[in-house]
Design an enzyme around this catalytic site. Structure first.
Site, mmCIF file in Angstrom:
data_model
loop_
_atom_site.group_PDB
_atom_site.id
_atom_site.type_symbol
_atom_site.label_atom_id
_atom_site.label_comp_id
_atom_site.label_asym_id
_atom_site.label_seq_id
_atom_site.Cartn_x
_atom_site.Cartn_y
_atom_site.Cartn_z
ATOM 1 N N THR A 140 0.833 -1.193 0.000
ATOM 2 C CA THR A 140 0.000 0.000 0.000
ATOM 3 C C THR A 140 0.869 1.245 0.000
ATOM 4 O O THR A 140 1.825 1.344 0.781
ATOM 5 C CB THR A 140 -0.906 0.000 1.252
ATOM 6 N N SER A 141 0.557 2.205 -0.882
ATOM 7 C CA SER A 141 1.234 3.508 -0.937
ATOM 8 C C SER A 141 2.736 3.316 -1.166
ATOM 9 O O SER A 141 3.144 2.857 -2.229
ATOM 10 C CB SER A 141 0.938 4.292 0.341
ATOM 11 N N SER A 142 3.595 3.652 -0.204
ATOM 12 C CA SER A 142 5.026 3.402 -0.380
ATOM 13 C C SER A 142 5.272 1.921 -0.651
ATOM 14 O O SER A 142 6.118 1.550 -1.468
ATOM 15 C CB SER A 142 5.790 3.831 0.877
#
Length: 300
Positions: A136-138
């Site tokens: 998720t995300s990074s």
């Protein structure tokens, strides 16, 4: 970068009530960067067992992501090993900006995570031929990097609100700087390339590789104001070129209201080479759909 949604908070509370927990692997020292390795190994495991690498977001941790997501009870049900890398940076982000990390065996965070898979195969009975990655995300950005730089390690990836492989490159960025490099142009959805150019970029990170490429599942919200929505189209362009597939099917309100599913190439949502989900009105980040990940990985 990542603010926990109400969904994630509820998931964390639900998981916390189960007594399930991850364990830090003190014996892992294969670097080259100082990421922590945490694992969850179910008591019942048929060896060799599938491996799922789950990579957390900025302002997060391996421990936090293990409870925000619902992979652990699914690991108990389906008998797979979970690896949770833990960022070494003060802000909890992974490096996806340096040449070292973007390049196969280049000495960055990606190589450390690949070495965690090798460790799990050797020490926990993991299956080197059934290894998958999600984040998720990074962690989503790192998932794209892992699949790009280590297509020999992973069979498939699932990306929640990330950016294309190589999009976050910052000239002069190093694998050990804290915080890792940040690309405003990429984050804001201003970095655009042709599908061919994106594909060439991914291939350049492991130029000698000629084998099969991992299948990809991409999720992104239209209201994402952290890693802006244009990154979804750029990511789909990239993997459609790498996997040499064209758009074949679009389905509205799938798997739920407001989501638009697109399939590239032949197959279903569980078997196609490339599947995308555009989530209308969803910000940063799209909630994790764990059971769909496992179906895409061929575990469930």
């Amino acid at each position: 970068m990542q603010l926990l949604t109400a969904f994630a908070s509820v998931a964390a509370l639900a998981a916390a009530g189960t007594c399930q927990s991850i364990t830090k692997v003190s014996g892992f020292n294969s670097g080259p960067t100082s990421l922590g390795m945490y694992v969850y190994v179910p008591k019942t495991l048929t060896k060799p067992a599938p491996i799922v690498v789950a990579i957390h977001h900025c302002q997060g941790s391996a421990q936090g992501y293990s409870t925000e997501t619902k992979y652990m009870p699914l690991a108990d049900s389906h008998g797979f090993i979970l690896i949770y890398p833990n960022s070494r940076s003060s802000g909890g982000c992974f490096d996806v900006s340096s040449t070292a990390t973007l390049t196969h065996n280049g000495g960055g965070d990606s190589q450390t995570i690949a070495n965690m898979v090798t460790y799990a195969v050797a020490n926990y009975g993991g299956d080197a031929n059934r290894t998958f990655v999600t984040g998720t995300s990074s962690g989503a950005m790192m998932t794209n990097v892992m699949v790009g730089a280590y297509p020999n390690v992973f069979k498939a990836g699932s990306v929640y609100s990330g950016v294309p492989d190589g999009c976050f490159y910052v000239s002069g960025s190093t694998a050990t700087q804290d915080p890792p490099g940040w690309s405003n142009s990429c984050a804001n959805g201003q970095t655009t390339k042709t599908a061919q150019a994106w594909g060439d970029l991914t291939r350049s990170y492991y130029p000698s590789y000629t084998g099969a490429r991992p299948r990809m599942q991409i999720w992104h919200g239209t209201a994402d104001n952290t890693l802006h929505y244009p990154n979804y189209a750029e990511t789909m362009k990239q993997w459609s070129n790498v996997l040499a597939v064209d758009l074949s099917k679009t389905t509205s309100n799938s798997p739920q209201s407001g989501y638009t599913q697109i399939i590239y190439g032949n197959g279903t949502t569980a078997t196609a080479s490339l599947v995308g989900y555009s989530a209308a009105g969803v910000g940063h980040t799209v909630p994790v759909h764990e059971t769909m990940d496992l179906a895409f990985f061929g575990i469930a």
